[in-house]
Design an enzyme around this catalytic site. Sequence first.
Site, mmCIF file in Angstrom:
data_model
loop_
_atom_site.group_PDB
_atom_site.id
_atom_site.type_symbol
_atom_site.label_atom_id
_atom_site.label_comp_id
_atom_site.label_asym_id
_atom_site.label_seq_id
_atom_site.Cartn_x
_atom_site.Cartn_y
_atom_site.Cartn_z
ATOM 1 N N GLY A 8 92.321 40.077 181.722
ATOM 2 C CA GLY A 8 91.805 40.705 182.926
ATOM 3 C C GLY A 8 90.641 41.621 182.612
ATOM 4 O O GLY A 8 90.219 41.758 181.460
ATOM 5 N N ASP A 109 92.862 33.439 186.942
ATOM 6 C CA ASP A 109 94.127 34.139 187.216
ATOM 7 C C ASP A 109 94.669 33.793 188.601
ATOM 8 O O ASP A 109 95.882 33.649 188.796
ATOM 9 C CB ASP A 109 93.942 35.651 187.068
ATOM 10 C CG ASP A 109 92.810 36.213 187.924
ATOM 11 O OD1 ASP A 109 91.943 35.439 188.371
ATOM 12 O OD2 ASP A 109 92.792 37.440 188.132
#
Length: 256
Positions: A8, A109
């Site tokens: 991330g 994601d």
Amino acid sequence: MILCLDVGNTQIFAGLFDKDKMVLSFRKNSKSGASSDETGIFLRTAIRENGFDPSQVKQIAICSVVPEVVYSLRGACMKYFNINPFILQAGVKTGLRVKYRNPSEVGADRIANSIAGTHLYPNKNLIIVDLGTATTFCAVSKEKDYLGGSIVAGLRLCMEALESKTAKLPSVEIVSMHEALGRTTIESIQSGLYYGHLGTMKEIISRVTRECFPDEKPFVIGTGGFSSLFEKEKVFDAIIPDLVLKGMLISLQQNA
């Protein structure tokens, strides 16, 4: 064993799986300047210090929203695990029909979350809310059509913006609040962050439901690091903080 790595904007979220069961999870800052040696040594150490043997890792899956980290991370996997990792990216099998105008724009994601959501809750329309650096909303139909979504600044980004762009407002801990009315500056910021984000989520979920699923109430999944903060609000039908890792494992198996 299988190691799944979700890269991330703020952290690398790692999960170690023994077959289909996750036996370990841990996190590392995802700074783009980290060398492959630094990352590889950290991964092996984290696995070993938690009682597992790094040499038993036979497959590695990566999904990333930080492209500059992928090269170094791939090098770490090759050097320290002797594994060429599977990377969840455009062109791999997902089982989804992505309805974005440009499907390659959808974050890996968000795809991983959608894969896991449709696997765990088949034949349900889904709204998936991922509370990380950004808070993302994804709508997925029971036919496995990825319909689109929304992106807003996450809780930590909002807090950092207040701290950096004002003269007197401090950095605060992000917590679940029980009252909207703060009686100190810190409480007021915490309340604004919490209830402001809660209101944003409720409004976007409501509008996406009306636009995409007017005839059948969707199943709403909360995931990401801050999702558990809102458990008492009943805004989610299920909270699965590690949904992205489950989706990566499923995608790896689909592309075996």
